[in-house]
Scaffold this active site. Sequence first.
Site, PDB file in Angstrom:
ATOM      1  N   ASP A 128       2.787  -2.734   2.038  1.00 16.41           N
ATOM      2  CA  ASP A 128       2.007  -2.707   0.798  1.00 16.41           C
ATOM      3  C   ASP A 128       2.466  -3.797  -0.171  1.00 16.41           C
ATOM      4  O   ASP A 128       1.778  -4.096  -1.144  1.00 16.41           O
ATOM      5  CB  ASP A 128       2.194  -1.338   0.097  1.00 16.41           C
ATOM      6  CG  ASP A 128       0.954  -0.458   0.239  1.00 16.41           C
ATOM      7  OD1 ASP A 128      -0.126  -0.990   0.536  1.00 16.41           O
ATOM      8  OD2 ASP A 128       1.096   0.764   0.038  1.00 16.41           O
ATOM      9  N   LYS A 158      -7.730   3.967   6.501  1.00 15.43           N
ATOM     10  CA  LYS A 158      -6.654   3.102   7.017  1.00 15.43           C
ATOM     11  C   LYS A 158      -6.320   3.478   8.456  1.00 15.43           C
ATOM     12  O   LYS A 158      -6.159   2.619   9.329  1.00 15.43           O
ATOM     13  CB  LYS A 158      -5.410   3.227   6.116  1.00 15.43           C
ATOM     14  CG  LYS A 158      -5.606   2.580   4.754  1.00 15.43           C
ATOM     15  CD  LYS A 158      -4.524   2.961   3.752  1.00 15.43           C
ATOM     16  CE  LYS A 158      -4.853   2.405   2.373  1.00 15.43           C
ATOM     17  NZ  LYS A 158      -3.919   2.832   1.320  1.00 15.43           N
ATOM     18  N   GLN A 177       1.174   6.633   0.381  1.00 21.95           N
ATOM     19  CA  GLN A 177      -0.056   6.605  -0.415  1.00 21.95           C
ATOM     20  C   GLN A 177       0.230   7.067  -1.849  1.00 21.95           C
ATOM     21  O   GLN A 177       0.798   8.135  -2.055  1.00 21.95           O
ATOM     22  CB  GLN A 177      -1.117   7.510   0.251  1.00 21.95           C
ATOM     23  CG  GLN A 177      -2.468   7.463  -0.416  1.00 21.95           C
ATOM     24  CD  GLN A 177      -3.163   6.100  -0.303  1.00 21.95           C
ATOM     25  OE1 GLN A 177      -3.137   5.472   0.750  1.00 21.95           O
ATOM     26  NE2 GLN A 177      -3.761   5.646  -1.385  1.00 21.95           N
TER      27      GLN A 177
END
Length: 289
Positions: A115, A48, A92
């Site tokens: 997200d 990412k 994460q």
Amino acid sequence: MEGKPVADRIQQELAEEIRSLHQHGVFPRLEVILVGENPASKVYVGMKQKACEKVGIRSNTTNLAQNTSEDELYALIERFNQDHSVHGILVQLPLPPQISEKRIIESVSPLKDVDGFHPINRGKLAAGEDTFIPCTPAGMQELLRAYQINPAGRHVVVVGRSGIVGMPFAIMMMQKKSWANATVTVCHTGSGDLKPYTRQADILVAAAGHPRTITAEMVKPGAVILDVGVNRVDDPTASRGYRLVGDVDFEGVKDVASAITPVPGGIGPMTIAMLLKNTVTSANKFCKL
Ligand code: NAP
């Protein structure tokens, strides 16, 4: 259906948009938080970060120790929530057991939730409102669009109902919108024999997290297959001692299906492209506030 070339094209378009934002004094910025030493998480975060650098998104990863407390993580997120130069916050997953994922997901500002995991954004998605869509299902829809496979009027069968893949994709596909408007069936561990359902699919999504969940006899000839699974299987011939496979028996199914995504190189690159897109969308919204 290769995801990589489509993701590359999206990244090029985003890089152009970001250059223009820079000229207007807007610098899209993503803060990534990694807690602990989970090897797979480290790989994902690295990918990412690299993708952000490539398109011109300012990205920083904060690595916190495995024994970080929930309050410490909460305080860091709160700092990023308050910082007007931060447009996206990504924590994460998975988190270590002492930290409640629910509390942490809910602590990210819904305006920076690139997200799309915050309950407010999930609710907006279900209500058909404009919001951050979780990156994997957004990437799956984008891939169908890129290959001109329109789900409208077709039967989409989704195997897996997780809040980050199966459920949001099913919701998206059933909506009365373009590149959606499908009839949707969702299967899970309570479904029993999957074959009677999967055999009906015009578009079959495998998001169960187990190799060979879908084999050739479970697929209707000509179906389109989106294989979301990423599973490590032992392979002594591979330099790392393992290789990555999806949830679909690719070799068997590729001769029955009309189109199928590979693993790796299918949904994975699209997921990252959508994270970048969500971050740029957020930066655009912030500069209009
Ligand atoms: P998850 O949270 O473990 O959810 C798996 C879902 O599949 C659950 O709903 C489960 O049912 C269902 N399921 C499991 N085994 C099944 C079976 N034998 N028959 C029917 N349903 C079954 O997993 P996830 O986070 O959605 O991820 C799924 C896979 O996608 C994983 O391999 C993950 O690594 C991969 N993934 C890839 C990307 C990417 O970018 N390529 C992104 C995210 C995830 P229950 O609800 O009944 O337990």
